[in-house]
Design a protein around this motif. Structure first.
Motif, PDB file in Angstrom:
ATOM      1  N   ARG A 348     -43.563 -13.203   3.485  1.00  0.00           N
ATOM      2  CA  ARG A 348     -43.262 -13.404   4.915  1.00  0.00           C
ATOM      3  C   ARG A 348     -43.942 -14.656   5.458  1.00  0.00           C
ATOM      4  O   ARG A 348     -43.392 -15.351   6.293  1.00  0.00           O
ATOM      5  CB  ARG A 348     -43.708 -12.185   5.749  1.00  0.00           C
ATOM      6  CG  ARG A 348     -42.923 -10.930   5.507  1.00  0.00           C
ATOM      7  CD  ARG A 348     -41.436 -11.170   5.514  1.00  0.00           C
ATOM      8  NE  ARG A 348     -40.857 -11.302   6.849  1.00  0.00           N
ATOM      9  CZ  ARG A 348     -39.764 -12.027   7.112  1.00  0.00           C
ATOM     10  NH1 ARG A 348     -39.164 -12.714   6.168  1.00  0.00           N
ATOM     11  NH2 ARG A 348     -39.272 -12.076   8.338  1.00  0.00           N
ATOM     12  N   SER A 349     -45.161 -14.933   4.955  1.00  0.00           N
ATOM     13  CA  SER A 349     -45.880 -16.113   5.450  1.00  0.00           C
ATOM     14  C   SER A 349     -45.172 -17.396   5.027  1.00  0.00           C
ATOM     15  O   SER A 349     -45.444 -18.459   5.561  1.00  0.00           O
ATOM     16  CB  SER A 349     -47.326 -16.104   4.962  1.00  0.00           C
ATOM     17  OG  SER A 349     -47.395 -16.485   3.600  1.00  0.00           O
ATOM     18  N   MET A 350     -44.247 -17.265   4.046  1.00  0.00           N
ATOM     19  CA  MET A 350     -43.483 -18.436   3.583  1.00  0.00           C
ATOM     20  C   MET A 350     -41.986 -18.273   3.895  1.00  0.00           C
ATOM     21  O   MET A 350     -41.139 -18.862   3.224  1.00  0.00           O
ATOM     22  CB  MET A 350     -43.703 -18.633   2.081  1.00  0.00           C
ATOM     23  CG  MET A 350     -45.162 -18.918   1.719  1.00  0.00           C
ATOM     24  SD  MET A 350     -45.396 -19.382  -0.013  1.00  0.00           S
ATOM     25  CE  MET A 350     -45.182 -17.805  -0.826  1.00  0.00           C
ATOM     26  N   ASN A 351     -41.665 -17.441   4.887  1.00  0.00           N
ATOM     27  CA  ASN A 351     -40.279 -17.250   5.368  1.00  0.00           C
ATOM     28  C   ASN A 351     -39.364 -16.502   4.410  1.00  0.00           C
ATOM     29  O   ASN A 351     -38.135 -16.592   4.529  1.00  0.00           O
ATOM     30  CB  ASN A 351     -39.612 -18.594   5.713  1.00  0.00           C
ATOM     31  CG  ASN A 351     -40.097 -19.141   7.033  1.00  0.00           C
ATOM     32  OD1 ASN A 351     -40.820 -18.444   7.764  1.00  0.00           O
ATOM     33  ND2 ASN A 351     -39.734 -20.366   7.341  1.00  0.00           N
ATOM     34  N   GLY A 352     -39.908 -15.791   3.431  1.00  0.00           N
ATOM     35  CA  GLY A 352     -39.058 -15.080   2.481  1.00  0.00           C
ATOM     36  C   GLY A 352     -38.978 -13.593   2.765  1.00  0.00           C
ATOM     37  O   GLY A 352     -39.827 -13.025   3.462  1.00  0.00           O
ATOM     38  N   ASN A 353     -37.923 -12.957   2.234  1.00  0.00           N
ATOM     39  CA  ASN A 353     -37.841 -11.499   2.231  1.00  0.00           C
ATOM     40  C   ASN A 353     -38.410 -10.994   0.912  1.00  0.00           C
ATOM     41  O   ASN A 353     -38.315 -11.673  -0.109  1.00  0.00           O
ATOM     42  CB  ASN A 353     -36.392 -11.034   2.345  1.00  0.00           C
ATOM     43  CG  ASN A 353     -35.803 -11.310   3.718  1.00  0.00           C
ATOM     44  OD1 ASN A 353     -36.478 -11.156   4.726  1.00  0.00           O
ATOM     45  ND2 ASN A 353     -34.544 -11.721   3.743  1.00  0.00           N
ATOM     46  N   PHE A 354     -38.938  -9.777   0.926  1.00  0.00           N
ATOM     47  CA  PHE A 354     -39.504  -9.193  -0.287  1.00  0.00           C
ATOM     48  C   PHE A 354     -38.773  -7.888  -0.585  1.00  0.00           C
ATOM     49  O   PHE A 354     -38.641  -7.026   0.280  1.00  0.00           O
ATOM     50  CB  PHE A 354     -40.999  -8.941  -0.091  1.00  0.00           C
ATOM     51  CG  PHE A 354     -41.693  -8.512  -1.356  1.00  0.00           C
ATOM     52  CD1 PHE A 354     -41.872  -9.403  -2.404  1.00  0.00           C
ATOM     53  CD2 PHE A 354     -42.159  -7.206  -1.498  1.00  0.00           C
ATOM     54  CE1 PHE A 354     -42.504  -9.001  -3.573  1.00  0.00           C
ATOM     55  CE2 PHE A 354     -42.790  -6.808  -2.663  1.00  0.00           C
ATOM     56  CZ  PHE A 354     -42.969  -7.707  -3.704  1.00  0.00           C
ATOM     57  N   VAL A 355     -38.278  -7.765  -1.816  1.00  0.00           N
ATOM     58  CA  VAL A 355     -37.407  -6.651  -2.176  1.00  0.00           C
ATOM     59  C   VAL A 355     -38.023  -5.868  -3.336  1.00  0.00           C
ATOM     60  O   VAL A 355     -38.251  -6.429  -4.413  1.00  0.00           O
ATOM     61  CB  VAL A 355     -36.009  -7.174  -2.578  1.00  0.00           C
ATOM     62  CG1 VAL A 355     -35.063  -6.019  -2.849  1.00  0.00           C
ATOM     63  CG2 VAL A 355     -35.435  -8.082  -1.495  1.00  0.00           C
ATOM     64  N   ILE A 356     -38.306  -4.590  -3.105  1.00  0.00           N
ATOM     65  CA  ILE A 356     -38.943  -3.767  -4.140  1.00  0.00           C
ATOM     66  C   ILE A 356     -37.877  -2.978  -4.892  1.00  0.00           C
ATOM     67  O   ILE A 356     -37.030  -2.317  -4.280  1.00  0.00           O
ATOM     68  CB  ILE A 356     -39.976  -2.797  -3.525  1.00  0.00           C
ATOM     69  CG1 ILE A 356     -40.975  -3.572  -2.649  1.00  0.00           C
ATOM     70  CG2 ILE A 356     -40.707  -2.022  -4.621  1.00  0.00           C
ATOM     71  CD1 ILE A 356     -41.964  -2.684  -1.901  1.00  0.00           C
TER      72      ILE A 356
END
Ligand code: JFZ
Length: 500
Positions: A348-356
């Motif tokens: 998030r701090s680099m504008n990305g989404n994180f998908v588990i």
């Protein structure tokens, strides 16, 4: 040059190239000085500015689900583990070597006859995903084995031929959409047992005709998915690294156009197609192909700057590798909820989404460890969602305490490393037009004192704002400090430099 070299070293260390014969790309593109004319470059503007893309940027957290007939063996067969013989649990069809069961491919290709997930309840899955805080789901409609989880008209190898019979994709799309979770369909182009599939580029007319059939089949299936499940927001393509597909750039360009026309707003990542020079993810000019960078797989970018402003998401397994159900997790380092939350906030701090990723078993149940992760991440998200959804990169300089995210004038500092003196010292550029005026803990709303401390820690570039954490506040997970910025200047003292 340096980046390329590092990439090669990293890949060799992971042995990835031996699995896919395709190098991971990441944002290491160098742009040529002058643009080279391309007929099959990007179709959508970059970055996209429409509402659907904006929605994508705000998701923060997603869920990936790998489900198919590979869930039945769960990476083992008759008590023998496939760990040393197959690349990953969802790759178990390609199990080879001394541990592979006799006639294994044939056994695998008949597994669908016993696919009958009696516990599958899409509504329950969707509720649990919502409880974890996921805003989008990526669901495998068809993996490399070619088995379709929807009743496709274009192949018999599909869910309607199993004892279960019912359309699984429809249930997923309906249930998740009803929970307010956007649905993206994972679709593998690569098909191991399709007689018309080719790995190498077609060499003669006969091969060309055969591969044309495969391309039409792929197009038919994709149009069928759009027609059957019009609520979907995007496709997540995979298995696009083989030479035959790479050589079909005219076809894939037209197909991408057609999909976008049929389904305005559709979101497609960079893993779908390449330009006429065989460049994948980024074209010959270093421009992104597709709407977001889709190369961040089980790894995170090293810096925000290296992303060149491209949208991106990262997809992550809980075990080291293995996306489909794996019965046995023993002896593996499996990521904890703390690991995953840290990766989420770094993304998030680099504008990305994180998908588990989750790989349910052949009955439709999640692995017990996955259930635990889902619950723990969900509990954390309940307290800290404000730092995750609709936030973006903050211009504040990076901090050793954790990660900054920001929405308008509110900055969130997710603290992973708490200083022993309970003072979070935030460097603010002396020329900054906004300064921190108020801070509180998201977990309980407790205010923190902010003190301006003007000391020359880094050659006087910055001045500092100290956030004093309440000593009696304890937390065994990362916690978030909400910081209000306000227009103003730091009013630093101008001290005279000593004569030296
Ligand atoms: C692919 C699949 O082969 C795998 O089974 C899983 O579905 C995953 C999400 O996607 O695996 C890849 C694809 C690309 C890279 C690595 C693994 N890559 O580019 O590094």
């Amino acid at each position: 040059m340096k980046n390329k070299f590092l990439t090669i070293v990293a890949l060799t260390a992971m042995g990835i190239s031996s699995i896919h014969g395709q190098a991971w790309l990441g944002s290491t593109t160098e742009k040529p000085k002058e643009k080279i004319a391309l007929k099959y470059g990007p179709i959508s503007p970059n970055p996209r500015t429409d509402a659907d893309m904006q929605r994508f940027r705000e998701y923060g957290l997603g869920q990936f689900i790998h489900w198919g007939v590979y869930a039945i063996p769960g990476n083992e067969w008759n008590g023998v583990s496939a760990r040393k013989g197959a690349a990953a649990s969802e790759w178990i069809r390609s199990w080879s070597g001394s541990t592979a069961p006799k006639d294994w491919k044939n056994t695998y290709d008949n597994l669908y006859k016993s696919f009958n997930p009696k516990d599958f309840d899409a509504k329950r899955w969707a509720k649990e995903a919502k409880g974890m805080g996921a805003k989008y789901v990526i669901f495998t409609t068809k993996h490399h084995d070619g088995f379709a989880l929807w009743p496709t008209r274009y192949s018999d190898y599909n869910i309607s031929k199993t004892p279960y019979k019912k359309d699984i994709v429809k249930q997923i799309v309906d249930a998740y959409t009803a929970e307010g979770i956007d649905v993206y369909l994972y679709f593998s182009i690569l098909e191991w047992n399709n007689p018309n599939y080719l790995y190498a580029a077609p060499k003669n007319d006969e091969e060309k005709k055969k591969y044309q059939k495969f391309l039409q089949y792929t197009r038919n299936q994709l149009l069928e998915l759009l027609k059957n499940y019009p609520q979907i927001k995007g496709f997540w393509f995979d298995g696009t690294w083989d030479k035959a597909w790479i050589s079909s750039y005219e076809f894939t360009y037209q197909l991408e156009k057609e999909l976008r026309e049929k389904h305005p707003g559709l979101i497609i990542g960079s893993r779908f197609r390449n330009d006429e020079n065989g460049k994948r993810h980024f074209d010959t000019n270093g421009d992104l192909l597709g709407d977001y960078e889709q190369g961040w797989e089980r790894k995170l970018p090293s810096s925000f700057e290296s992303l060149n402003g491209n949208d991106w998401d990262c997809v992550m397994t809980i075990p080291p590798n293995g996306w489909g159900y794996m019965k046995d997790w023993s002896g593996l380092y499996t990521k904890t909820s703390d690991d995953l939350i840290e990766m989420l906030m770094k993304s998030r701090s680099m504008n990305g989404n994180f998908v588990i990723n989750f790989g349910p078993d052949g009955n439709g149940d999640f692995h017990p460890e996955e259930k635990k992760i889902m619950k723990e991440v969900g509990e954390w998200m309940k307290l800290n969602a404000k730092a995750v959804y609709a936030t973006h990169h903050s211009d504040l300089s990076s901090t050793p305490y954790g990660y900054f995210t920001q929405r308008e004038n509110t900055v969130y500092l997710t603290v992973f490393n708490r200083p022993v003196n309970n003072i979070l010292r935030i460097p603010i550029d002396k020329k900054a037009k906004e300064i921190p005026i108020k801070a509180s803990l998201l977990a309980n709303g407790a205010p923190s004192v902010i003190k301006h401390s003007d000391i020359g820690l880094d050659r006087d570039k910055n001045t500092y704002y100290d956030i004093l954490l309440p000593k009696d506040f304890t937390s065994d997970k990362a916690f978030v400090v909400e910081i209000q910025l306000q227009k103003g200047s730091a009013n630093t003292q101008k001290l005279m430099d000593a004569k030296m």
